[in-house]
Structure formats: structure tokens, C-alpha cells
Design an enzyme around this catalytic site. Structure first.
Site, PDB file in Angstrom:
ATOM      1  N   ASP A  29       0.720  -1.070  -0.119  1.00  0.00           N
ATOM      2  CA  ASP A  29       0.040  -0.017  -0.109  1.00  0.00           C
ATOM      3  C   ASP A  29       0.984   1.346  -0.149  1.00  0.00           C
ATOM      4  O   ASP A  29       2.044   1.265   0.527  1.00  0.00           O
ATOM      5  CB  ASP A  29      -1.032  -0.084   1.237  1.00  0.00           C
ATOM      6  CG  ASP A  29      -1.959   0.836   1.150  1.00  0.00           C
ATOM      7  OD1 ASP A  29      -2.224   1.453   0.079  1.00  0.00           O
ATOM      8  OD2 ASP A  29      -2.936   1.269   1.965  1.00  0.00           O
ATOM      9  N   HIS A  46       2.867   3.243  -8.903  1.00  0.00           N
ATOM     10  CA  HIS A  46       2.630   1.871  -9.326  1.00  0.00           C
ATOM     11  C   HIS A  46       3.898   1.356  -9.987  1.00  0.00           C
ATOM     12  O   HIS A  46       4.487   0.180  -9.651  1.00  0.00           O
ATOM     13  CB  HIS A  46       1.614   1.560 -10.007  1.00  0.00           C
ATOM     14  CG  HIS A  46       0.242   2.213  -9.468  1.00  0.00           C
ATOM     15  ND1 HIS A  46       0.057   1.477  -8.073  1.00  0.00           N
ATOM     16  CD2 HIS A  46      -0.988   2.816  -9.978  1.00  0.00           C
ATOM     17  CE1 HIS A  46      -1.461   2.099  -7.882  1.00  0.00           C
ATOM     18  NE2 HIS A  46      -1.742   2.691  -8.877  1.00  0.00           N
ATOM     19  N   LEU A 140      11.265 -20.514  -4.394  1.00  0.00           N
ATOM     20  CA  LEU A 140      10.260 -19.530  -3.853  1.00  0.00           C
ATOM     21  C   LEU A 140       9.014 -19.746  -4.561  1.00  0.00           C
ATOM     22  O   LEU A 140       8.954 -19.813  -5.742  1.00  0.00           O
ATOM     23  CB  LEU A 140      10.842 -18.237  -3.833  1.00  0.00           C
ATOM     24  CG  LEU A 140       9.801 -16.912  -3.431  1.00  0.00           C
ATOM     25  CD1 LEU A 140       9.617 -17.201  -1.906  1.00  0.00           C
ATOM     26  CD2 LEU A 140      10.080 -15.708  -4.045  1.00  0.00           C
TER      27      LEU A 140
HETATM   28  C1  FPP Z   1      -1.681   0.309  -3.423  1.00  0.00           C
HETATM   29  O1  FPP Z   1      -1.407   1.472  -3.324  1.00  0.00           O
HETATM   30  C2  FPP Z   1      -1.378  -0.531  -4.443  1.00  0.00           C
HETATM   31  C3  FPP Z   1      -1.925  -1.086  -5.536  1.00  0.00           C
HETATM   32  C4  FPP Z   1      -3.433  -1.098  -5.548  1.00  0.00           C
HETATM   33  C5  FPP Z   1      -1.408  -1.951  -6.279  1.00  0.00           C
HETATM   34  C6  FPP Z   1      -0.116  -2.718  -6.325  1.00  0.00           C
HETATM   35  C7  FPP Z   1       0.569  -2.793  -7.395  1.00  0.00           C
HETATM   36  C8  FPP Z   1       1.925  -2.789  -7.807  1.00  0.00           C
HETATM   37  C9  FPP Z   1       2.885  -2.748  -6.632  1.00  0.00           C
HETATM   38  C10 FPP Z   1       2.489  -2.860  -8.984  1.00  0.00           C
HETATM   39  C11 FPP Z   1       2.389  -4.181  -9.955  1.00  0.00           C
HETATM   40  C12 FPP Z   1       2.403  -5.172  -9.238  1.00  0.00           C
HETATM   41  C13 FPP Z   1       3.128  -6.433  -9.606  1.00  0.00           C
HETATM   42  C14 FPP Z   1       2.761  -7.602  -8.918  1.00  0.00           C
HETATM   43  C15 FPP Z   1       4.058  -6.271 -10.875  1.00  0.00           C
HETATM   44  P1  FPP Z   1      -2.423   2.803  -3.732  1.00  0.00           P
HETATM   45  O2  FPP Z   1      -2.672   2.994  -5.035  1.00  0.00           O
HETATM   46  O3  FPP Z   1      -3.528   2.160  -3.051  1.00  0.00           O
HETATM   47  O4  FPP Z   1      -1.605   3.763  -2.872  1.00  0.00           O
HETATM   48  P2  FPP Z   1      -2.560   5.002  -2.011  1.00  0.00           P
HETATM   49  O5  FPP Z   1      -3.111   4.329  -0.740  1.00  0.00           O
HETATM   50  O6  FPP Z   1      -1.245   5.719  -1.382  1.00  0.00           O
HETATM   51  O7  FPP Z   1      -3.212   5.853  -2.745  1.00  0.00           O
END
Ligand code: FPP
Length: 249
Positions: A29, A46, A140
Site C-alpha cells: 500500500d 505503481h 520460492l
Molecule cells: C496500493 O497503493 C497498490 C496497489 C493497488 C497496486 C499494487 C501494484 C503494484 C505494486 C505494481 C505491480 C504489481 C506487480 C505484481 C508487478 P495505492 O494505489 O492504494 O496507494 P495509496 O493508498 O497511497 O493511494
């Protein structure tokens, strides 16, 4: 997956013995806030988050963790803008292509949980192909939760048991914890030992609710794109100091 105490491996360090969790899950997050702090678009967060995935996967391999489960897209994330969903899909496609070689080199087996077919044939086929190509890797298991929601997973298990009872293939009196676990997406994985959430939020957000019954929880303020090998090592060190009793004394 069952909830009996996990046989986490004990590694003798220079001072105290270190207990390595077999199965670590992460709610990644804070990508959006990381980008906002830099006046960048959310997709930049992201993208940086995908780099953190790479670092963390390597740290899991290096530390002898057996399973790393990452919450990449929740069943609630469809509420995000079409542009952001499309950016996330694009990033997953890119990451898959770029990292497949690393998965093979490091002997990482890819596994999916959730309902990834909702991402459309093109991405789904690529994902399935990567799962098949890495199936015999044994260092893994990297589990990516895609379009995953724990409540939906449990509802589907309940539905399957109810249908079995109606058809006469399931005796309701025999439905126990194991019967439910056998219907979860995590059924062939070891019990969850450690659940990490980044960005200072302190909730599970519909992730592995059943599986986290006896997991150790670790919440850190670090935003996901800043998560690195040191942060992962700190989480493992904290886990090693915890006393797990599984309801006993
Ligand atoms: C949460 O941050 C993150 C996500 C909803 C997406 C997670 C995706 C990645 C880490 C990138 C790609 C993944 C892979 C497996 C290659 P948020 O957008 O909710 O952050 P915020 O709460 O600060 O808005």
C-alpha cells in the site's frame, strides 16, 4: 493450507537463532501517496511499486522464505478509474515479460490466487503461460493475488459445500476447518506466518482473512515503493522475536 503451527526453519545466526517464516504475505500500500509526494501521476507510484516487488522477491529468495504472497489487485480495485486499472494491467504485462527470466534464474514458481480471468484473455493467457513455464521451480513460490477478495473466496467455499450437501456428495456433519481450507485458493500453500502492510494503514482490507487467523501482523509506515531488502529483513527480525502460541500458553 492448514493452520497447524508452521515448521518455520530455524537458522543459527551469530547471536540468537533466527526463525524464518515459511509464508509471508504483503499488502503493498502507498503507491499513490508516494507519487503524490513527488507531484507525479499515480502510475509513477505503481511503477516504483513494481521495482519494490522485484527487490522484495529477491529478498525473500535470499532469506529462505518459501512462499511470498502479494496483494496486487483486490476485487474492490475495479472502483478505480479506468485509466488506473489499465495502467496496472499494463504494468503487470510489462513486469511479467521483463521478469520471467529472473523467475527462472532464481527458481521462482509463479502462482495466482483470486479471479485473474477478469483481466481479459490477453493478460490472462500470458499469466497462465508464466505459471506453466515456472511450475517446476522450487526455491520460492511467488503468489500474486489478482482480483482477489477473501470474503468472495469464503462465500465460494460455502457455496461449493452447500451444493455438495444438496447433491448428496457432502455430509454436512463432516464439514470441518479442513473441509473449508481445501476449498480456498491457498489450499496447496503452507500456513501464513507473517502478514505485512505498508503505508501506515492498519487493516486487512479483505486479504487472507481466514488464512491470517494465526499469522503475525506487521504494520510499517514505509510507503510500498520505498520498501526494500532492509525493510524486509526488519520484518523478519521482528517475526523472529515474536512468541507464537496458536491459542496455547
Ligand atoms: C496500493 O497503493 C497498490 C496497489 C493497488 C497496486 C499494487 C501494484 C503494484 C505494486 C505494481 C505491480 C504489481 C506487480 C505484481 C508487478 P495505492 O494505489 O492504494 O496507494 P495509496 O493508498 O497511497 O493511494
Amino acid at each position: 493450507m492448514n493452520l497447524t503451527p508452521s515448521a518455520s526453519s530455524v537458522v543459527e545466526g551469530p547471536s540468537a537463532p533466527v526463525t524464518v517464516p515459511r509464508h509471508v504475505a504483503i499488502i503493498m500500500d502507498g503507491n499513490g501517496r508516494w507519487a503524490a509526494k513527488r507531484s507525479l501521476p499515480r502510475v509513477a507510484g505503481h511503477r516504483a511499486g513494481a521495482e519494490a516487488v522485484r527487490r522484495t522477491m529477491q529478498a525473500a529468495v535470499d532469506n529462505g522464505v518459501e512462499v511470498l504472497t502479494l496483494y496486487a489487485f483486490s476485487s474492490e480495485n475495479w472502483r478505480r478509474s479506468e485509466d488506473e486499472v489499465s495502467d496496472l494491467k499494463g504494468l503487470m504485462r510489462f513486469y511479467l515479460e521483463r521478469e520471467l527470466g529472473t523467475l527462472q534464474k532464481e527458481k521462482v514458481r509463479l502462482k495466482l490466487i483470486g479471479e485473474p480471468a477478469a483481466f481479459g484473455n490477453e493478460l490472462y493467457d500470458r499469466l497462465q503461460k508464466a505459471v506453466a513455464e515456472t511450475a517446476s521451480n522450487d526455491r520460492l513460490t511467488l503468489v500474486i493475488a489478482l482480483n482477489y477478495g477473501s470474503q468472495a473466496e469464503l462465500a465460494a467455499a460455502a457455496r461449493a459445500l452447500a451444493q455438495g450437501a444438496r447433491d448428496g456428495t457432502v455430509d454436512p456433519d463432516t464439514i470441518d476447518i479442513g473441509a473449508i481450507e481445501n476449498l480456498l485458493h491457498t489450499r496447496d500453500l503452507p500456513p501464513l506466518d507473517l502478514l505485512i502492510r505498508t503505508s501506515g494503514e492498519v487493516r486487512l482490507s479483505n486479504f487472507l482473512l481466514w488464512q491470517a487467523a494465526y499469522a503475525e501482523l506487521h504494520f510499517v509506515d514505509t510507503l510500498w515503493p520505498d520498501f526494500d531488502e532492509a525493510a524486509f529483513a526488519a520484518a523478519l527480525a521482528e517475526f523472529s522475536r515474536r512468541q507464537r502460541r496458536f491459542g496455547g500458553r
